[in-house]
Write a protein that holds these residues in place. Sequence first.
Motif, PDB file in Angstrom:
ATOM      1  N   PHE A   9       0.829  -1.205   0.000  1.00  0.00           N
ATOM      2  CA  PHE A   9       0.000   0.000   0.000  1.00  0.00           C
ATOM      3  C   PHE A   9       0.864   1.255   0.000  1.00  0.00           C
ATOM      4  CE2 PHE A   9      -2.252   3.395   2.315  1.00  0.00           C
ATOM      5  CZ  PHE A   9      -3.208   3.652   1.353  1.00  0.00           C
ATOM      6  N   ASN A  10       0.564   2.133  -0.947  1.00  0.00           N
ATOM      7  CA  ASN A  10       1.249   3.407  -1.083  1.00  0.00           C
ATOM      8  C   ASN A  10       0.185   4.449  -1.431  1.00  0.00           C
ATOM      9  OD1 ASN A  10       2.652   5.679  -1.836  1.00  0.00           O
ATOM     10  ND2 ASN A  10       4.069   4.611  -3.167  1.00  0.00           N
ATOM     11  N   PRO A  11      -0.171   5.321  -0.483  1.00  0.00           N
ATOM     12  CA  PRO A  11      -1.217   6.302  -0.760  1.00  0.00           C
ATOM     13  C   PRO A  11      -0.891   7.205  -1.938  1.00  0.00           C
ATOM     14  CG  PRO A  11      -0.176   6.728   1.377  1.00  0.00           C
ATOM     15  CD  PRO A  11       0.368   5.436   0.863  1.00  0.00           C
ATOM     16  N   GLU A  12       0.384   7.390  -2.231  1.00  0.00           N
ATOM     17  CA  GLU A  12       0.793   8.261  -3.340  1.00  0.00           C
ATOM     18  C   GLU A  12       0.353   7.722  -4.709  1.00  0.00           C
ATOM     19  OE1 GLU A  12       2.395  11.310  -2.998  1.00  0.00           O
ATOM     20  OE2 GLU A  12       2.006  11.029  -0.875  1.00  0.00           O
ATOM     21  N   LEU A  13       0.046   6.434  -4.792  1.00  0.00           N
ATOM     22  CA  LEU A  13      -0.393   5.845  -6.060  1.00  0.00           C
ATOM     23  C   LEU A  13      -1.851   6.172  -6.377  1.00  0.00           C
ATOM     24  CD1 LEU A  13       1.237   2.314  -5.759  1.00  0.00           C
ATOM     25  CD2 LEU A  13       2.018   4.229  -7.165  1.00  0.00           C
ATOM     26  N   HIS A  14      -2.579   6.652  -5.396  1.00  0.00           N
ATOM     27  CA  HIS A  14      -4.020   6.853  -5.528  1.00  0.00           C
ATOM     28  C   HIS A  14      -4.358   8.332  -5.692  1.00  0.00           C
ATOM     29  CE1 HIS A  14      -4.629   2.642  -4.423  1.00  0.00           C
ATOM     30  NE2 HIS A  14      -3.615   2.834  -3.603  1.00  0.00           N
ATOM     31  N   GLY A  15      -5.507   8.612  -6.280  1.00  0.00           N
ATOM     32  CA  GLY A  15      -5.949   9.981  -6.513  1.00  0.00           C
ATOM     33  C   GLY A  15      -5.969  10.827  -5.249  1.00  0.00           C
ATOM     34  N   ARG A  21      -6.357   7.215  -0.807  1.00  0.00           N
ATOM     35  CA  ARG A  21      -5.312   8.151  -0.393  1.00  0.00           C
ATOM     36  C   ARG A  21      -5.426   8.450   1.088  1.00  0.00           C
ATOM     37  NH1 ARG A  21      -2.517  12.542  -2.712  1.00  0.00           N
ATOM     38  NH2 ARG A  21      -1.091  11.469  -3.983  1.00  0.00           N
ATOM     39  N   GLN A  22      -6.652   8.339   1.626  1.00  0.00           N
ATOM     40  CA  GLN A  22      -6.903   8.600   3.051  1.00  0.00           C
ATOM     41  C   GLN A  22      -6.640   7.370   3.924  1.00  0.00           C
ATOM     42  OE1 GLN A  22     -10.926  10.115   3.313  1.00  0.00           O
ATOM     43  NE2 GLN A  22     -10.600  11.371   1.493  1.00  0.00           N
ATOM     44  N   GLY A  23      -6.181   6.274   3.307  1.00  0.00           N
ATOM     45  CA  GLY A  23      -5.883   5.068   4.075  1.00  0.00           C
ATOM     46  C   GLY A  23      -7.093   4.205   4.344  1.00  0.00           C
ATOM     47  N   ILE A  24      -8.048   4.232   3.409  1.00  0.00           N
ATOM     48  CA  ILE A  24      -9.280   3.446   3.528  1.00  0.00           C
ATOM     49  C   ILE A  24      -9.276   2.378   2.434  1.00  0.00           C
ATOM     50  CG2 ILE A  24     -11.804   3.572   3.314  1.00  0.00           C
ATOM     51  CD1 ILE A  24     -11.548   6.480   4.373  1.00  0.00           C
ATOM     52  N   CYS A  25      -9.770   1.197   2.761  1.00  0.00           N
ATOM     53  CA  CYS A  25      -9.873   0.110   1.776  1.00  0.00           C
ATOM     54  C   CYS A  25     -10.926   0.497   0.739  1.00  0.00           C
ATOM     55  CB  CYS A  25     -10.244  -1.190   2.469  1.00  0.00           C
ATOM     56  SG  CYS A  25     -10.563  -2.554   1.339  1.00  0.00           S
ATOM     57  N   LYS A  34     -10.682  -2.203   8.150  1.00  0.00           N
ATOM     58  CA  LYS A  34      -9.272  -2.587   8.107  1.00  0.00           C
ATOM     59  C   LYS A  34      -8.498  -1.610   7.232  1.00  0.00           C
ATOM     60  CE  LYS A  34     -10.364  -7.425   8.663  1.00  0.00           C
ATOM     61  NZ  LYS A  34     -10.375  -8.729   8.041  1.00  0.00           N
ATOM     62  N   LYS A  35      -7.247  -1.397   7.605  1.00  0.00           N
ATOM     63  CA  LYS A  35      -6.368  -0.533   6.815  1.00  0.00           C
ATOM     64  C   LYS A  35      -5.921  -1.286   5.572  1.00  0.00           C
ATOM     65  CE  LYS A  35      -6.210   3.000   9.556  1.00  0.00           C
ATOM     66  NZ  LYS A  35      -6.853   4.228   9.171  1.00  0.00           N
ATOM     67  N   PRO A  36      -5.736  -0.584   4.467  1.00  0.00           N
ATOM     68  CA  PRO A  36      -5.251  -1.257   3.255  1.00  0.00           C
ATOM     69  C   PRO A  36      -3.824  -1.764   3.441  1.00  0.00           C
ATOM     70  CG  PRO A  36      -5.751   1.073   2.821  1.00  0.00           C
ATOM     71  CD  PRO A  36      -6.009   0.816   4.257  1.00  0.00           C
ATOM     72  N   ARG A  37      -3.564  -2.924   2.878  1.00  0.00           N
ATOM     73  CA  ARG A  37      -2.218  -3.502   2.888  1.00  0.00           C
ATOM     74  C   ARG A  37      -1.601  -3.467   1.498  1.00  0.00           C
ATOM     75  NH1 ARG A  37      -2.365  -9.231   5.103  1.00  0.00           N
ATOM     76  NH2 ARG A  37      -0.136  -8.959   4.790  1.00  0.00           N
ATOM     77  N   TRP A  38      -2.454  -3.319   0.486  1.00  0.00           N
ATOM     78  CA  TRP A  38      -2.001  -3.403  -0.906  1.00  0.00           C
ATOM     79  C   TRP A  38      -2.585  -2.289  -1.751  1.00  0.00           C
ATOM     80  CZ3 TRP A  38       1.592  -6.912  -0.693  1.00  0.00           C
ATOM     81  CH2 TRP A  38       1.465  -7.969   0.195  1.00  0.00           C
ATOM     82  N   SER A  39      -1.845  -1.902  -2.765  1.00  0.00           N
ATOM     83  CA  SER A  39      -2.343  -1.019  -3.823  1.00  0.00           C
ATOM     84  C   SER A  39      -2.335  -1.851  -5.091  1.00  0.00           C
ATOM     85  CB  SER A  39      -1.424   0.193  -4.004  1.00  0.00           C
ATOM     86  OG  SER A  39      -1.483   1.054  -2.898  1.00  0.00           O
TER      87      SER A  39
END
Length: 66
Positions: A9-15, A21-25, A34-39
Amino acid sequence: MSHLLKFRFNPELHGKKSRARQGICSWHGGECEKKPRWSFFTPMGWQSACGEAREAIEARYGKPVN
């Protein structure tokens, strides 16, 4: 043929204004606690995924190519 890419998971990959980007699945539409583990880069765009979402994404799109 569509390709699936998986990254830690890398929030920078998301819009910038996305739930991911806010750390939501994002796969579970924000209803997951649950927090995201993967992008994932899917045929539908970027998705953030918890462990259960990873299984669902891979079941739908196949194994990641990376």
